[in-house]
Design an enzyme around this catalytic site. Sequence first.
Site, PDB file in Angstrom:
ATOM      1  N   HIS A 154       0.763  -1.294   0.013  1.00  0.00           N
ATOM      2  CA  HIS A 154       0.042   0.035  -0.022  1.00  0.00           C
ATOM      3  C   HIS A 154       1.029   1.263  -0.073  1.00  0.00           C
ATOM      4  O   HIS A 154       0.231   2.226  -0.087  1.00  0.00           O
ATOM      5  CB  HIS A 154      -0.895  -0.049   1.189  1.00  0.00           C
ATOM      6  CG  HIS A 154      -1.838  -1.089   1.249  1.00  0.00           C
ATOM      7  ND1 HIS A 154      -2.815  -1.281   0.046  1.00  0.00           N
ATOM      8  CD2 HIS A 154      -2.152  -1.952   2.052  1.00  0.00           C
ATOM      9  CE1 HIS A 154      -3.616  -2.379   0.496  1.00  0.00           C
ATOM     10  NE2 HIS A 154      -3.310  -2.704   1.829  1.00  0.00           N
ATOM     11  N   ASP A 190      -2.408 -10.406  -2.295  1.00  0.00           N
ATOM     12  CA  ASP A 190      -2.851 -10.288  -0.887  1.00  0.00           C
ATOM     13  C   ASP A 190      -4.287  -9.960  -1.141  1.00  0.00           C
ATOM     14  O   ASP A 190      -4.739  -9.535  -2.193  1.00  0.00           O
ATOM     15  CB  ASP A 190      -2.198  -8.822  -0.383  1.00  0.00           C
ATOM     16  CG  ASP A 190      -2.896  -8.326   0.880  1.00  0.00           C
ATOM     17  OD1 ASP A 190      -1.994  -8.820   2.012  1.00  0.00           O
ATOM     18  OD2 ASP A 190      -3.670  -7.761   1.006  1.00  0.00           O
ATOM     19  N   HIS A 192      -5.860  -7.400  -0.317  1.00  0.00           N
ATOM     20  CA  HIS A 192      -6.347  -5.918  -0.813  1.00  0.00           C
ATOM     21  C   HIS A 192      -5.429  -5.575  -1.916  1.00  0.00           C
ATOM     22  O   HIS A 192      -4.320  -6.199  -2.112  1.00  0.00           O
ATOM     23  CB  HIS A 192      -6.022  -5.102   0.326  1.00  0.00           C
ATOM     24  CG  HIS A 192      -6.528  -5.283   1.719  1.00  0.00           C
ATOM     25  ND1 HIS A 192      -6.126  -6.169   2.624  1.00  0.00           N
ATOM     26  CD2 HIS A 192      -7.587  -5.074   2.180  1.00  0.00           C
ATOM     27  CE1 HIS A 192      -6.759  -6.369   3.821  1.00  0.00           C
ATOM     28  NE2 HIS A 192      -7.739  -5.695   3.604  1.00  0.00           N
ATOM     29  N   ASP A 279      -4.194 -12.950   4.046  1.00  0.00           N
ATOM     30  CA  ASP A 279      -5.548 -12.323   4.557  1.00  0.00           C
ATOM     31  C   ASP A 279      -6.628 -12.848   3.790  1.00  0.00           C
ATOM     32  O   ASP A 279      -7.641 -12.476   3.819  1.00  0.00           O
ATOM     33  CB  ASP A 279      -5.517 -10.807   4.766  1.00  0.00           C
ATOM     34  CG  ASP A 279      -4.767 -10.148   3.521  1.00  0.00           C
ATOM     35  OD1 ASP A 279      -4.364 -10.758   2.749  1.00  0.00           O
ATOM     36  OD2 ASP A 279      -4.734  -8.839   3.965  1.00  0.00           O
TER      37      ASP A 279
HETATM   38  C1  SP5 Z   1      -0.893  -5.213   3.969  1.00  0.00           C
HETATM   39  C2  SP5 Z   1      -2.523  -5.049   4.186  1.00  0.00           C
HETATM   40  O1  SP5 Z   1      -2.958  -6.396   4.300  1.00  0.00           O
HETATM   41  N1  SP5 Z   1      -3.105  -4.082   4.575  1.00  0.00           N
HETATM   42  C3  SP5 Z   1      -4.532  -4.186   4.950  1.00  0.00           C
HETATM   43  C4  SP5 Z   1      -4.824  -2.619   5.116  1.00  0.00           C
HETATM   44  C5  SP5 Z   1      -6.481  -2.853   5.769  1.00  0.00           C
HETATM   45  N2  SP5 Z   1      -6.800  -1.644   6.354  1.00  0.00           N
HETATM   46  C6  SP5 Z   1      -8.220  -1.559   6.399  1.00  0.00           C
HETATM   47  C7  SP5 Z   1      -8.875  -2.286   7.299  1.00  0.00           C
HETATM   48  C8  SP5 Z   1      -8.524  -2.075   8.697  1.00  0.00           C
HETATM   49  C9  SP5 Z   1      -9.120  -3.039   9.605  1.00  0.00           C
HETATM   50  N3  SP5 Z   1      -8.773  -3.061  10.772  1.00  0.00           N
HETATM   51  C10 SP5 Z   1      -9.503  -3.637  11.971  1.00  0.00           C
HETATM   52  C11 SP5 Z   1      -8.280  -3.566  13.250  1.00  0.00           C
HETATM   53  C12 SP5 Z   1      -9.183  -4.338  14.280  1.00  0.00           C
HETATM   54  N4  SP5 Z   1      -8.419  -4.356  15.531  1.00  0.00           N
HETATM   55 ZN    ZN Z   2      -3.934  -7.190   2.699  1.00  0.00          ZN
END
Ligand code: SP5
Ligand code: ZN
Length: 334
Positions: A154, A190, A192, A279
């Site tokens: 990202h 990934d 995302h 993920d």
């Molecule tokens: C490298 C990568 O997989 N980055 C992913 C970034 C996603 N960010 C948006 C989603 C954030 C959700 N966070 C929830 C945290 C719960 N403690």
């Molecule tokens: Zn990701």
Amino acid sequence: MRGFFDPRQLAHAPKREFHNGGWTDYAEVPARAEAIVAALGGAEAPTDHGEAAILAVHDAGYVDFLKTAPAKWAAAGRDGDVVGYVWPVVARRKIDLTRIDALAGRYSLDAATPLTADTWTAAYWSAQSALSALAAVQAGDRAAFALCRPPGHHAGADYLGGYCHLNTAAIAAQAARDAGATRVAILDIDYHHGNGTQDIFWARGDVFYASVHADPATDYPFYWGHADEIGEGLGEGATLNLPLPQETTLAAFRAAQATALDAIARFGPDVLIVSFGADTWEGDPISHFRLATADYAVLARDIASAGWPVLVVMEGGYAIPALGANLASFLAGF
Ligand code: SP5
Ligand code: ZN
């Protein structure tokens, strides 16, 4: 397969991230890397390849920000981690910024990626792990693994975001080019979309970027990763986006990856860099695909059968109890 990781990559540990209108525990925790190292039965320390390979991709002002922002934050009397709250979206001006809040907005994509005093060191060694694994491939290994944590895809040339600071896949791709590779392909699987990698190579025809990911209509990073984004100028046609709906299982994911691999084969890379995120696993706490642990070996075999030298760099994956097994399944496929 050789795997690279430096314990200094563990030092980066922000407390929280801003998500859905509030602060929540940071998902990209050091325990992710510890789980992977345990599953691999250890990892080699990377060699220090220096800062030049990082600056070949990233803006010098941005690198300086990563190094100095935590001290500026503390000097402004702030507790905790550095995070922006104002972003220069409209009519961006080329002006010198001094205030830490201005810098934090200028050099970031989101408020979910705070900086700590240890972030630069961790990100630096994450990049060195990628460069060391690339060196193994350049020395003749058919595949090598870099346990890049913090992750990278990202992060753009001059911004952080999505838990990423230095774009390890892009740094390795550029280093491969600078070492004489004519064409480099990046396959990003990934969950995302890797907006930073796409951005860095958007107008270049020498680095092909293909990504299979959750549809940005429903998932982070929202603004990039749509199927009609194909690159521009010399890079037109060298970006391929294959968004998939939430709840996707192996059959559709594998078919999309095959489409990506066909396009990469037409491009004809000297080396393939895989941005691998676990993920996409069915139990991931922040994602919504339905891949099973055994599926990663299937995906890896499809990649390996194409025959290119492969550098695998770690991206996301947040289900810590399953992370080691998922990564081990993927690497076993090679
Ligand atoms: C490298 C990568 O997989 N980055 C992913 C970034 C996603 N960010 C948006 C989603 C954030 C959700 N966070 C929830 C945290 C719960 N403690
Ligand atoms: Zn990701």
